[in-house]
Design a protein around this motif. Structure first.
Motif, PDB file in Angstrom:
ATOM      1  N   LYS A  63       2.886  63.004  -7.331  1.00  0.00           N
ATOM      2  CA  LYS A  63       3.725  61.846  -7.025  1.00  0.00           C
ATOM      3  C   LYS A  63       2.916  60.558  -7.160  1.00  0.00           C
ATOM      4  O   LYS A  63       1.717  60.533  -6.862  1.00  0.00           O
ATOM      5  CB  LYS A  63       4.297  61.945  -5.605  1.00  0.00           C
ATOM      6  N   GLU A  64       3.579  59.498  -7.586  1.00  0.00           N
ATOM      7  CA  GLU A  64       2.936  58.183  -7.653  1.00  0.00           C
ATOM      8  C   GLU A  64       2.837  57.585  -6.262  1.00  0.00           C
ATOM      9  O   GLU A  64       3.746  57.737  -5.441  1.00  0.00           O
ATOM     10  CB  GLU A  64       3.736  57.272  -8.583  1.00  0.00           C
ATOM     11  N   GLN A  65       1.742  56.887  -6.010  1.00  0.00           N
ATOM     12  CA  GLN A  65       1.485  56.323  -4.684  1.00  0.00           C
ATOM     13  C   GLN A  65       0.939  54.907  -4.817  1.00  0.00           C
ATOM     14  O   GLN A  65       0.134  54.627  -5.710  1.00  0.00           O
ATOM     15  CB  GLN A  65       0.483  57.217  -3.936  1.00  0.00           C
ATOM     16  N   THR A  66       1.385  54.019  -3.937  1.00  0.00           N
ATOM     17  CA  THR A  66       0.903  52.635  -3.909  1.00  0.00           C
ATOM     18  C   THR A  66       0.193  52.394  -2.580  1.00  0.00           C
ATOM     19  O   THR A  66       0.769  52.633  -1.516  1.00  0.00           O
ATOM     20  CB  THR A  66       2.064  51.644  -4.072  1.00  0.00           C
ATOM     21  N   ILE A  67      -1.048  51.909  -2.658  1.00  0.00           N
ATOM     22  CA  ILE A  67      -1.873  51.684  -1.463  1.00  0.00           C
ATOM     23  C   ILE A  67      -2.204  50.200  -1.383  1.00  0.00           C
ATOM     24  O   ILE A  67      -2.773  49.627  -2.318  1.00  0.00           O
ATOM     25  CB  ILE A  67      -3.167  52.519  -1.524  1.00  0.00           C
ATOM     26  N   ARG A  68      -1.839  49.579  -0.280  1.00  0.00           N
ATOM     27  CA  ARG A  68      -2.201  48.176  -0.030  1.00  0.00           C
ATOM     28  C   ARG A  68      -3.525  48.118   0.712  1.00  0.00           C
ATOM     29  O   ARG A  68      -3.716  48.800   1.723  1.00  0.00           O
ATOM     30  CB  ARG A  68      -1.110  47.478   0.781  1.00  0.00           C
ATOM     31  N   ILE A  69      -4.426  47.273   0.218  1.00  0.00           N
ATOM     32  CA  ILE A  69      -5.781  47.188   0.764  1.00  0.00           C
ATOM     33  C   ILE A  69      -6.031  45.761   1.221  1.00  0.00           C
ATOM     34  O   ILE A  69      -5.904  44.817   0.427  1.00  0.00           O
ATOM     35  CB  ILE A  69      -6.820  47.593  -0.303  1.00  0.00           C
ATOM     36  N   SER A  70      -6.364  45.601   2.470  1.00  0.00           N
ATOM     37  CA  SER A  70      -6.743  44.280   2.998  1.00  0.00           C
ATOM     38  C   SER A  70      -8.264  44.143   2.932  1.00  0.00           C
ATOM     39  O   SER A  70      -9.000  45.009   3.401  1.00  0.00           O
ATOM     40  CB  SER A  70      -6.264  44.122   4.441  1.00  0.00           C
ATOM     41  N   LEU A  71      -8.732  43.053   2.329  1.00  0.00           N
ATOM     42  CA  LEU A  71     -10.157  42.845   2.097  1.00  0.00           C
ATOM     43  C   LEU A  71     -10.708  41.780   3.040  1.00  0.00           C
ATOM     44  O   LEU A  71     -10.000  40.825   3.392  1.00  0.00           O
ATOM     45  CB  LEU A  71     -10.393  42.414   0.645  1.00  0.00           C
ATOM     46  N   PRO A  72     -11.964  41.912   3.450  1.00  0.00           N
ATOM     47  CA  PRO A  72     -12.560  40.884   4.334  1.00  0.00           C
ATOM     48  C   PRO A  72     -12.742  39.543   3.641  1.00  0.00           C
ATOM     49  O   PRO A  72     -12.722  38.495   4.295  1.00  0.00           O
ATOM     50  CB  PRO A  72     -13.899  41.499   4.740  1.00  0.00           C
ATOM     51  N   HIS A  73     -12.933  39.554   2.328  1.00  0.00           N
ATOM     52  CA  HIS A  73     -13.099  38.316   1.562  1.00  0.00           C
ATOM     53  C   HIS A  73     -12.012  38.284   0.486  1.00  0.00           C
ATOM     54  O   HIS A  73     -11.949  39.167  -0.372  1.00  0.00           O
ATOM     55  CB  HIS A  73     -14.497  38.255   0.924  1.00  0.00           C
ATOM     56  N   GLY A  74     -11.155  37.260   0.570  1.00  0.00           N
ATOM     57  CA  GLY A  74      -9.998  37.186  -0.305  1.00  0.00           C
ATOM     58  C   GLY A  74     -10.354  37.002  -1.767  1.00  0.00           C
ATOM     59  O   GLY A  74     -11.349  36.357  -2.111  1.00  0.00           O
ATOM     60  N   LEU A  75      -9.515  37.565  -2.616  1.00  0.00           N
ATOM     61  CA  LEU A  75      -9.716  37.438  -4.066  1.00  0.00           C
ATOM     62  C   LEU A  75      -9.241  36.099  -4.593  1.00  0.00           C
ATOM     63  O   LEU A  75      -9.643  35.669  -5.669  1.00  0.00           O
ATOM     64  CB  LEU A  75      -8.969  38.554  -4.797  1.00  0.00           C
ATOM     65  N   ARG A  76      -8.349  35.431  -3.852  1.00  0.00           N
ATOM     66  CA  ARG A  76      -7.745  34.174  -4.314  1.00  0.00           C
ATOM     67  C   ARG A  76      -8.120  33.049  -3.373  1.00  0.00           C
ATOM     68  O   ARG A  76      -8.235  33.235  -2.157  1.00  0.00           O
ATOM     69  CB  ARG A  76      -6.224  34.311  -4.392  1.00  0.00           C
ATOM     70  N   THR A  77      -8.232  31.880  -3.921  1.00  0.00           N
ATOM     71  CA  THR A  77      -8.493  30.686  -3.121  1.00  0.00           C
ATOM     72  C   THR A  77      -7.180  30.136  -2.569  1.00  0.00           C
ATOM     73  O   THR A  77      -6.099  30.668  -2.854  1.00  0.00           O
ATOM     74  CB  THR A  77      -9.190  29.612  -3.976  1.00  0.00           C
ATOM     75  N   ASP A  78      -7.270  29.061  -1.799  1.00  0.00           N
ATOM     76  CA  ASP A  78      -6.057  28.458  -1.239  1.00  0.00           C
ATOM     77  C   ASP A  78      -5.142  27.903  -2.324  1.00  0.00           C
ATOM     78  O   ASP A  78      -3.941  27.752  -2.116  1.00  0.00           O
ATOM     79  CB  ASP A  78      -6.438  27.335  -0.251  1.00  0.00           C
TER      80      ASP A  78
END
Length: 368
Positions: A63-78
């Protein structure tokens, strides 16, 4: 050259225990490669290169699965490129709805520059294919109001899903809206496909420091191994790479983990088979109970029938004779006979007498 490192699976919840020093070596090698390959022409491009994790699994998942990952340092700026699809507010135009939701996000404490597109504007202004394609290229992340999430696929098209930019659902009525939005904007998403054994997820960019990249990598691997369907046992190799570099290994699984995966699959197959057999047994038991009840009902009916019907001797003539008499009486006469009877009644019957002439009298007298 980086050496491969086999990690144990004895940690709680089967999370992969990465060697931090090994990950730091790979990060430093990637940063050195990006700097050495940078020139005056592509300096700006290399400064924003993404760093991704490449995961290879022992077995292709079913089965296909989607995992959301919260990172300590964001990939995007404001000032990152983020687009939010919202629902249409009653008694408001599209422009008024845009101002309403931007004000709502500012009041909740979000500093990111988010482009708001109401659903009505999406249907009208972004209906042509070229407009959708341009929208897809303008933004790096797409968010969706949870109230219209199911209506979006038919309007945004399949290219959003093929490019792994499917809108992430967010509850705009939540009390913790700022926290939820920051997790989605600063985090990342891994899509584990059921069409192959490899999958890739972005975890950092070249503008971060080495320690920030290492922390993001460690957090991402821990989250993936905990939330993966096989709880980390199915992960074979993990590589770290940039857009143009080679893949550097930071984790290699032991062959014993393949045996664990096979055992887990056999157990799952056995449990499924046991559940199937149990369902079949339950069905057979129910059918047997029903058949027993029907047989008992039939037996009771057969026993009761002789008691209800008394035995008597017939006192009248057989029914066959009565039926035959009635049948004789009721036999219809032919239509031709009726017509003849009517004609005979209407006409009188008379006897025809032959005429006697003088010659006949003379002949009789001579004969005498």
């Amino acid at each position: 050259m980086l050496s491969q490192h086999a990690c144990s699976m004895d940690s709680p919840r089967h999370e992969l225990a990465l060697d931090r020093s090994q990950v730091k070596k790979a990060v430093q090698a990637l940063r050195a490669y990006i700097k050495s390959s940078s020139t005056s022409q592509n300096l700006f491009e290399n400064d924003g290169q993404t760093i991704s994790l490449l995961l290879t699994q022992w077995k292709i998942p079913k089965k296909e699965q989607t995992i959301r990952i919260s990172l300590p340092h964001g990939l995007r700026t404001d000032s990152g490129d983020v687009c939010l699809f919202t629902r249409d507010e009653p008694k408001m135009t599209s422009e008024q709805a845009v101002r309403f939701y931007k004000k709502l996000l500012r009041e909740r404490g979000l500093r990111n520059a988010i482009e708001v597109i109401p659903f009505k504007m999406l249907k009208t202004e972004y209906k042509p294919f070229e407009a959708k394609r341009k929208l897809l290229g303008n933004f790096d992340l797409f968010l969706s109001d949870a109230r219209i999430r199911r209506r979006l696929p038919s309007h945004i098209g399949k290219h959003f899903y093929e490019r792994k930019k499917a809108p992430l659902s967010v509850d705009l009525e939540s009390k913790h809206l700022a926290r939820d939005m920051k997790r989605l904007i600063q985090g990342t998403t891994l899509t584990v496909s059921n069409k192959g054994s490899c999958c890739m997820v972005r975890v950092a960019h070249s503008g971060m420091t080495a320690d920030e990249v290492v922390e993001n990598v460690m957090t991402a691997v821990s989250t993936i191994s905990a939330k993966l369907a096989k709880t980390g046992k199915n992960i074979k190799i993990i590589h770290l790479k940039s857009q143009t570099s080679v893949a550097l290994p930071i984790y290699t699984s032991d062959l014993s983990h393949l045996a664990l995966v096979e055992e887990a699959r056999k157990k799952a197959h056995l449990t499924k088979g046991a559940q199937k057999r149990k369902r079949e047994n339950d069905k057979t038991e129910v059918s047997e109970v029903i058949t027993k009840e029907t047989e008992e009902e039939k037996d009771n009916e057969e026993e009761e029938i002789p008691q209800l019907v008394p035995i008597e001797t017939p006192t009248k003539k057989p029914k066959l004779e009565i039926i035959s008499k009635k049948g004789l009486k009721k036999v219809p006469k032919p239509a031709a006979g009726k017509g003849l009877k009517k004609t005979l009644k209407g006409t009188k019957l008379t006897k025809k007498i032959p005429k006697v002439t003088a010659r006949d009298l003379k002949r009789k007298a001579k004969n005498k």
